[in-house]
Scaffold this motif. Structure first.
Motif, PDB file in Angstrom:
ATOM      1  N   GLU A  35       0.835  -1.192   0.000  1.00  0.00           N
ATOM      2  CA  GLU A  35       0.000   0.000   0.000  1.00  0.00           C
ATOM      3  C   GLU A  35       0.882   1.258   0.000  1.00  0.00           C
ATOM      4  OE1 GLU A  35      -3.373   2.110   2.812  1.00  0.00           O
ATOM      5  OE2 GLU A  35      -3.009  -0.035   3.010  1.00  0.00           O
ATOM      6  N   PRO A  36       0.532   2.250  -0.836  1.00  0.00           N
ATOM      7  CA  PRO A  36       1.351   3.472  -0.901  1.00  0.00           C
ATOM      8  C   PRO A  36       1.393   4.203   0.437  1.00  0.00           C
ATOM      9  CG  PRO A  36      -0.182   3.379  -2.732  1.00  0.00           C
ATOM     10  CD  PRO A  36      -0.566   2.275  -1.786  1.00  0.00           C
ATOM     11  N   LYS A  37       2.555   4.806   0.715  1.00  0.00           N
ATOM     12  CA  LYS A  37       2.748   5.613   1.911  1.00  0.00           C
ATOM     13  C   LYS A  37       3.368   6.945   1.503  1.00  0.00           C
ATOM     14  CE  LYS A  37       3.282   1.806   5.117  1.00  0.00           C
ATOM     15  NZ  LYS A  37       4.115   1.189   6.135  1.00  0.00           N
ATOM     16  N   TYR A  38       3.236   7.923   2.378  1.00  0.00           N
ATOM     17  CA  TYR A  38       3.851   9.225   2.143  1.00  0.00           C
ATOM     18  C   TYR A  38       5.346   9.087   2.369  1.00  0.00           C
ATOM     19  CZ  TYR A  38      -0.863  10.930   2.002  1.00  0.00           C
ATOM     20  OH  TYR A  38      -2.166  11.116   1.635  1.00  0.00           O
ATOM     21  N   ASP A  39       6.118   9.673   1.468  1.00  0.00           N
ATOM     22  CA  ASP A  39       7.562   9.450   1.472  1.00  0.00           C
ATOM     23  C   ASP A  39       8.268  10.775   1.214  1.00  0.00           C
ATOM     24  OD1 ASP A  39       9.706   7.182   1.225  1.00  0.00           O
ATOM     25  OD2 ASP A  39      10.136   8.600  -0.383  1.00  0.00           O
ATOM     26  N   LEU A  40       9.203  11.118   2.087  1.00  0.00           N
ATOM     27  CA  LEU A  40       9.990  12.342   1.965  1.00  0.00           C
ATOM     28  C   LEU A  40      11.449  11.958   1.820  1.00  0.00           C
ATOM     29  CD1 LEU A  40      10.111  15.455   2.125  1.00  0.00           C
ATOM     30  CD2 LEU A  40      10.308  15.220   4.591  1.00  0.00           C
ATOM     31  N   ARG A  41      12.048  12.267   0.645  1.00  0.00           N
ATOM     32  CA  ARG A  41      13.460  11.953   0.399  1.00  0.00           C
ATOM     33  C   ARG A  41      13.946  12.706  -0.829  1.00  0.00           C
ATOM     34  NH1 ARG A  41      14.480   6.696   0.875  1.00  0.00           N
ATOM     35  NH2 ARG A  41      12.427   6.334   1.740  1.00  0.00           N
ATOM     36  N   GLU A  42      15.269  12.642  -1.054  1.00  0.00           N
ATOM     37  CA  GLU A  42      15.863  13.244  -2.249  1.00  0.00           C
ATOM     38  C   GLU A  42      15.885  12.229  -3.380  1.00  0.00           C
ATOM     39  OE1 GLU A  42      18.828  16.775  -0.928  1.00  0.00           O
ATOM     40  OE2 GLU A  42      19.694  14.774  -0.992  1.00  0.00           O
ATOM     41  N   TRP A  43      15.593  12.722  -4.589  1.00  0.00           N
ATOM     42  CA  TRP A  43      15.593  11.895  -5.799  1.00  0.00           C
ATOM     43  C   TRP A  43      16.456  12.561  -6.859  1.00  0.00           C
ATOM     44  CZ3 TRP A  43      12.958   7.287  -6.222  1.00  0.00           C
ATOM     45  CH2 TRP A  43      12.014   7.016  -5.241  1.00  0.00           C
TER      46      TRP A  43
END
Length: 73
Positions: A35-43
């Motif tokens: 299931e999708p989750k909120y994700d905070l990171r550099e791409w």
């Protein structure tokens, strides 16, 4: 090491961008077909490489929103 499978379901927003083009983003991501989750990171610009980040459930992102709204700027 096993390959990590991911799919960015929704790009919610870019917080900042480095001189090398990497962007710190908030996305809705499905990791390993879960299931999708909120994700905070550099791409990287192609979303092929990523930095370390934080993944939050809907309940956790709601709580974080409440905390951030309480901060007086």
């Amino acid at each position: 090491m096993a390959e990590i499978k991911y799919e960015i379901k929704e790009n919610i927003g870019v917080i900042s961008e480095s001189a090398k083009g990497w962007a710190k983003e908030l996305n809705l991501v499905s990791w390993n077909d879960k299931e999708p989750k909120y994700d905070l990171r550099e791409w990287d610009p192609a979303h092929e490489k990523m930095g370390k980040g934080v993944t939050l459930t809907y309940e956790e992102i709601k709580k974080l929103k409440d905390i951030l709204n309480a901060i007086e700027l």
